[in-house]
Design an enzyme around this catalytic site. Structure first.
Site, short mmCIF file in Angstrom:
data_model
loop_
_atom_site.label_atom_id
_atom_site.label_comp_id
_atom_site.label_asym_id
_atom_site.label_seq_id
_atom_site.Cartn_x
_atom_site.Cartn_y
_atom_site.Cartn_z
N ALA A 132 1.18 -1.18 0.34
CA ALA A 132 -0.27 0.60 -0.20
C ALA A 132 0.71 1.17 0.01
O ALA A 132 0.90 2.11 -0.73
CB ALA A 132 -0.89 0.15 1.47
N GLU A 133 1.72 1.03 0.45
CA GLU A 133 2.75 2.20 0.68
C GLU A 133 3.83 2.62 -0.74
O GLU A 133 3.89 3.66 -1.08
CB GLU A 133 3.23 2.28 1.95
#
Length: 162
Positions: A62-63
């Site tokens: 996600a990051e």
């Protein structure tokens, strides 16, 4: 015809774009200011001791995906994650394939917010997917990138569909 060739999409080289995701076996498939996608086969490297995809790996996906999308959308300015919230809905087991997609919710000049969803792909019917996690990533994107990142910027521009 020359116009079409100019916009042909080149498959991103994950090894050059993100060494950590590459080490896990992740492959970027699409890069643009509006969307970043990719796939990961869940291997032992990605799993908890219970042969389930680690939540930390989902958070890393996600990051990293939101950061790359925000980097492109900001005009290649330096980005820094300031908040990550992730919900895990279902387990993904060793050997299964996941697809991840990041999309911007808000693209401001200094702050961007991206949503990242990860789905498990059913091997017998690939169009049928099960949502396994959803994330929201807030990024600061108002600082200029250092001059020594120009080569990275050029590589991303070659891979992105702009």
């Amino acid at each position: 015809m020359a116009q079409e060739e100019k916009f042909q999409f080149q498959a991103p080289d994950t090894a050059k774009l993100d060494r950590a995701l590459h080490a896990l076996g992740f492959k970027y498939e699409f890069l643009s200011p509006e969307k970043v996608t990719g796939k990961l086969k869940v291997t032992e490297t990605c799993c908890q001791p219970f042969n389930v995809l680690s939540g930390g790996v989902s958070a890393l996906l996600a990051e990293a995906m939101a950061s790359l999308g925000a980097y492109i959308a900001s005009g290649y300015k330096r980005v820094a994650g300031v908040q990550l919230a992730i919900n895990h809905f279902r387990p993904t087991l060793l050997g299964e394939l996941v697809e991840a997609e990041a999309r911007p919710i808000q693209r401001g000049r200094s702050i961007q917010v991206w949503e990242v969803e990860i789905w498990k792909i059913n091997p017998s019917t690939p169009e049928k997917k099960t949502l396994v996690s959803s994330s929201r990533v807030t990024l600061l994107c108002s600082q200029h990138a250092a001059n020594d990142t120009k080569a990275y910027e050029q590589m991303v521009k070659k891979c992105a569909k702009l």
